[in-house]
Write a protein that holds these residues in place. Structure first.
Motif, short mmCIF file in Angstrom:
data_model
loop_
_atom_site.label_atom_id
_atom_site.label_comp_id
_atom_site.label_asym_id
_atom_site.label_seq_id
_atom_site.Cartn_x
_atom_site.Cartn_y
_atom_site.Cartn_z
N UNK A 1 0.85 -1.33 -0.13
CA UNK A 1 0.14 -0.06 0.10
C UNK A 1 0.86 1.41 0.06
N UNK A 2 2.14 1.31 0.70
CA UNK A 2 2.91 2.55 0.67
C UNK A 2 3.47 2.54 -0.68
N UNK A 3 3.75 1.41 -1.58
CA UNK A 3 4.26 1.63 -2.96
C UNK A 3 3.19 2.37 -3.73
N UNK A 4 1.90 1.70 -3.47
CA UNK A 4 0.94 2.25 -4.40
C UNK A 4 0.66 3.67 -3.87
N UNK A 5 0.82 4.04 -2.86
CA UNK A 5 0.54 5.50 -2.38
C UNK A 5 1.36 6.43 -3.03
N UNK A 6 2.81 5.84 -3.45
CA UNK A 6 3.56 6.99 -4.13
C UNK A 6 3.01 7.34 -5.58
N UNK A 7 2.06 6.67 -5.89
CA UNK A 7 1.43 6.91 -7.48
C UNK A 7 0.30 7.68 -7.18
N UNK A 8 -0.35 7.99 -6.19
CA UNK A 8 -1.28 8.87 -5.72
C UNK A 8 -0.97 10.24 -5.52
N UNK A 9 -1.38 11.37 -6.18
CA UNK A 9 -1.41 12.75 -6.00
C UNK A 9 -2.45 13.30 -5.39
N UNK A 10 -2.25 13.72 -4.33
CA UNK A 10 -3.47 14.35 -3.32
C UNK A 10 -2.99 15.84 -3.03
N UNK A 11 -2.26 16.47 -3.95
CA UNK A 11 -1.96 18.06 -3.80
C UNK A 11 -2.95 18.76 -4.21
N UNK A 12 -3.85 18.37 -5.31
CA UNK A 12 -4.75 19.21 -5.82
C UNK A 12 -6.34 19.11 -5.19
N UNK A 13 -7.18 19.79 -5.85
CA UNK A 13 -8.50 19.35 -5.43
C UNK A 13 -9.11 18.05 -5.99
N UNK A 14 -8.47 17.43 -6.77
CA UNK A 14 -9.12 16.28 -7.10
C UNK A 14 -7.77 15.30 -7.06
N UNK B 1 -5.74 3.58 -0.16
CA UNK B 1 -5.50 2.67 -0.89
C UNK B 1 -5.69 1.31 -0.24
N UNK B 2 -6.31 0.49 -1.00
CA UNK B 2 -6.56 -0.95 -0.38
C UNK B 2 -5.91 -2.08 -1.24
N UNK B 3 -5.19 -2.82 -0.26
CA UNK B 3 -4.45 -3.89 -1.16
C UNK B 3 -4.82 -5.22 -0.53
N UNK B 4 -4.61 -6.42 -1.58
CA UNK B 4 -5.18 -7.62 -0.92
C UNK B 4 -3.92 -8.68 -1.19
N UNK B 5 -3.90 -9.72 -0.54
CA UNK B 5 -2.78 -10.75 -0.43
C UNK B 5 -3.52 -12.06 -0.24
N UNK B 6 -3.26 -13.04 -1.03
CA UNK B 6 -3.63 -14.50 -1.00
C UNK B 6 -2.90 -14.99 0.23
N UNK B 7 -3.67 -15.58 1.04
CA UNK B 7 -3.04 -16.22 2.33
C UNK B 7 -2.81 -17.66 2.33
N UNK B 8 -2.86 -18.26 1.14
CA UNK B 8 -2.63 -19.73 0.90
C UNK B 8 -1.09 -19.99 1.27
#
Length: 456
Positions: free
Chosen positions: A56-69, A146-153
């Motif tokens: 989730x931290x890695x994906x968060x680097x691709x999200x820009x929250x500096x603007x209105x949207x 950001x929501x991440x998923x992982x297979x627990x198998x």
């Protein structure tokens, strides 16, 4: 314990101790296995959560929250980052995995609506269990989740492998515990088996061997002491049995001799009716004497076994002494005299017991006297004393220490058939009622024996 369980329970101490040890070990191992499984399951879940938060931290680097949207930036490894990752702004889904199951998307939406860090496990068709974790991304003017998923198998496979390994190890430990316990208990009980076999062998032959407590553990020392006490009691019983047998044979010899003499005399030639009746009376009296002897000795043996120290009763001394002297036959070749100044003198014992105490002393005096035996009695301050005196050679000084020991005789070649039991019997019977039988070493010109008895 009900009947079926009691039937299945081991019958040997070794088996029971082994079963107890295995049961305790099984309970302990079960508790440890459950605790280990719980800890490992929690540890693997924490590992999975750490992996999800890192993604989730890695994906968060691709999200820009500096603007209105909220804007999603394209990166070189955008395909890898988009796998099993959902991006929300508020409750609006901005991006999701290409082949995400609807159940996973709904679960991700619920986590995003919470707008905080959180994880949950979702059960789906394939994969079976999926772990989801949310990570808020807060900017100056907008917010995303950001929501991440992982297979627990893989994690569950590792947990199952650890559980199977633990169960196998538990089985090996239980088997080893049972085997080691049986071996240890068997070695510990080996001295007990040896002591039991020795006690059985020694008790059968009346051996003087004993276990003792040297070089033994405290438990075996206590067992040895108990077995020694038991063997001592058995030896005492056997000694009493031999003593009683010897005393009976010794005391019955005289009346049996009288019966044999009377019968031989009666068969020597034809007898008149009066002589036959006289013979019958002598035989009957001897038989009654034998019965009295048996009853007296058996009663004394029973009282001795029960720990009794007194034999109640009162006997007039003169009639008993005269009856004993009157039973002496012509074959004794001595003159016996009763010398009692007080005709009413009484002793505090039963008449039969008084007879059994004085009879061996009188028989011994008659056996060794040259011509005369004197039986006298007088009152003492604390009892009654009966003296039996003969004019024989007396007791050899070297034999005085063995005079009252069973089976000892001063001269076995003196022509008499005594067994050396009469004097010990007289002393034992006298002591059983608080009296004493002793030899007077100061008397000269023969032997004198003293019977001190309680007053009647």
């Amino acid at each position: 314990m009900n009947a079926p369980l009691r039937h299945l329970a081991p019958r040997t101490l070794r088996g029971r101790l082994s079963l107890v040890a295995v049961t305790i070990a099984a309970l302990l191992i079960t508790v440890l296995t459950v605790a280990f499984t719980t800890v490992m399951d929690r540890h693997l879940r924490h590992q999975a959560d750490d992996e999800l938060r890192a993604r989730a931290a890695a994906v968060a680097t691709t999200v820009d929250t500096s603007g209105r949207r909220v804007r999603i930036l394209d990166t070189v490894n955008d395909g890898l980052l988009d796998a099993n990752a959902w991006i929300y702004t508020g409750t609006r889904l901005l991006e999701k995995p290409p082949a995400a199951a609807a159940a996973l998307t709904r679960a991700a939406g619920r986590l995003a609506a919470g707008r905080n860090d959180g994880c949950t496990t979702v059960e789906t068709a394939n994969p079976r269990f999926v772990r989801l974790c949310a990570r808020p991304v807060t900017g100056r003017r907008s917010t995303a989740t950001v929501v991440t998923a992982l297979d627990l198998a893989p994690y569950r496979n590792s947990a199952d492998t650890l559980l199977v390994g633990s169960l196998v190890l538990d089985g090996v430990m239980l088997a080893g515990t049972y085997a080691l316990t049986r071996l240890a208990v068997g070695r510990a009980l080996r001295p007990v088996r040896t002591m039991t076999d020795q006690a059985t062998e020694w008790s059968a032959v009346g051996s003087a061997e004993r276990f003792g407590a040297a070089r033994q553990s405290a438990e075996l020392a206590r067992l040895g002491a108990s077995l020694d006490a038991l063997l001592d009691r058995i030896r005492t019983v056997l000694r009493h049995e031999r003593q009683l047998t010897g005393e009976l044979s010794h005391e019955l010899r005289t009346p049996l001799t009288r019966i044999m003499i009377e019968l031989d005399w009666w068969r020597a030639r034809p007898r008149s009716a009066a002589e036959t009746r006289a013979t019958h009376e002598v035989v009957a009296e001897a038989a009654r004497s034998m019965r009295t002897i048996c009853d007296t000795l058996l009663d004394d043996a029973r009282e001795d076994a029960l720990g009794a120290s007194t034999a109640p009763g009162t006997a007039r001394v003169v009639p008993v002494l005269r009856r004993l002297v009157g039973n002496l036959g012509p074959q004794d070749r001595v003159t016996a005299v009763v010398d009692v100044g007080d005709p009413a003198l009484a002793a505090g014992v039963a008449p039969a017991l008084l007879e059994r105490i004085v009879s061996p002393l009188l028989a011994n005096a008659v056996r060794h006297a040259r011509a005369t035996v004197t039986v006298s009695a007088r009152r003492l301050p604390d009892g009654v004393r009966i003296d039996v005196t003969d004019d024989g050679p007396g007791v050899p000084e070297a034999f005085l220490g063995e005079l009252f020991q069973p089976g000892r005789r001063a001269d076995r070649d003196d022509g008499h058939d005594g067994a050396g039991l009469g004097l010990p019997l007289a002393r034992r019977l006298a002591r059983s009622v608080g009296g004493e039988v002793s030899h007077d070493p100061g008397h000269t010109g023969g032997a004198r024996f003293l019977a001190d008895l309680p007053a009647g």
